[in-house]
Design a protein around this motif. Sequence first.
Motif, mmCIF file in Angstrom:
data_model
loop_
_atom_site.group_PDB
_atom_site.id
_atom_site.type_symbol
_atom_site.label_atom_id
_atom_site.label_comp_id
_atom_site.label_asym_id
_atom_site.label_seq_id
_atom_site.Cartn_x
_atom_site.Cartn_y
_atom_site.Cartn_z
ATOM 1 N N TYR A 1 36.618 38.936 35.603
ATOM 2 C CA TYR A 1 37.885 38.263 36.030
ATOM 3 C C TYR A 1 38.437 38.922 37.351
ATOM 4 O O TYR A 1 39.015 38.251 38.028
ATOM 5 C CB TYR A 1 38.844 38.371 34.607
ATOM 6 C CG TYR A 1 40.168 37.820 35.148
ATOM 7 C CD1 TYR A 1 40.411 36.596 35.069
ATOM 8 C CD2 TYR A 1 41.361 38.698 35.228
ATOM 9 C CE1 TYR A 1 41.638 35.914 35.376
ATOM 10 C CE2 TYR A 1 42.599 38.186 35.355
ATOM 11 C CZ TYR A 1 42.786 36.739 35.436
ATOM 12 O OH TYR A 1 44.062 36.086 35.632
ATOM 13 N N ARG A 2 38.265 40.202 37.216
ATOM 14 C CA ARG A 2 38.924 40.661 38.446
ATOM 15 C C ARG A 2 37.836 40.526 39.792
ATOM 16 O O ARG A 2 38.476 40.175 40.875
ATOM 17 C CB ARG A 2 38.749 42.203 38.183
ATOM 18 C CG ARG A 2 39.730 42.765 37.491
ATOM 19 C CD ARG A 2 39.793 44.200 37.294
ATOM 20 N NE ARG A 2 40.805 44.618 36.269
ATOM 21 C CZ ARG A 2 40.731 45.822 35.404
ATOM 22 N NH1 ARG A 2 39.730 46.722 35.817
ATOM 23 N NH2 ARG A 2 41.495 45.994 34.364
ATOM 24 N N ARG B 1 36.725 41.393 31.641
ATOM 25 C CA ARG B 1 37.495 41.815 32.518
ATOM 26 C C ARG B 1 37.005 41.897 34.026
ATOM 27 O O ARG B 1 37.553 41.685 34.941
ATOM 28 C CB ARG B 1 38.109 43.004 32.007
ATOM 29 C CG ARG B 1 39.262 42.858 30.796
ATOM 30 C CD ARG B 1 39.726 44.131 30.536
ATOM 31 N NE ARG B 1 40.512 43.813 29.455
ATOM 32 C CZ ARG B 1 41.485 44.714 28.594
ATOM 33 N NH1 ARG B 1 41.236 46.026 29.052
ATOM 34 N NH2 ARG B 1 42.289 44.414 27.976
ATOM 35 N N ARG B 2 35.798 42.623 34.103
ATOM 36 C CA ARG B 2 35.048 43.056 35.344
ATOM 37 C C ARG B 2 34.802 41.611 36.091
ATOM 38 O O ARG B 2 35.232 41.606 37.320
ATOM 39 C CB ARG B 2 33.776 43.743 35.119
ATOM 40 C CG ARG B 2 33.876 45.223 35.595
ATOM 41 C CD ARG B 2 32.608 45.962 35.373
ATOM 42 N NE ARG B 2 32.419 46.244 33.821
ATOM 43 C CZ ARG B 2 31.405 46.327 33.381
ATOM 44 N NH1 ARG B 2 30.408 45.585 33.783
ATOM 45 N NH2 ARG B 2 31.230 46.764 32.194
#
Length: 131
Positions: free
Chosen positions: A130-131, A127-128
Amino acid sequence: MVVALRRLPNPRLTGLGGGIFAAGVMFLLGCVDWLLFDGGPLMYGLLFLPVAALTAVWVRPADLVTAPVSVPIAFAFGTLPIAGGTGGVGGRVLAVITTLALNAGWLYGGTLVAGVIATVRKVRMIRRRYR
């Protein structure tokens, strides 16, 4: 509480280092359990859960998949002092196998703990990115 947790050591172990850490600590705890509690499976199993969690927390992000694999191996290695057994190598091997079979709940529980922690860390890392 967060400040106190941040002061704890935050090593990053490789996959091999995590396995050696877990195996060494479990062997040491097996020896202590044998000396103090005469090899009782309850104390060994209870002490295995935090070792599994620490191994999964301290392994590098690139080696997260190794934590749930190395933890059961460390559990098996740590049973050497508490397994007992007589009659040479064959008797010792059978005693370790019997100990593993009788403590399968602890083994599965610790592996599950390491697997869940490694999975959560991997999802957070993805997720990190992806952001």
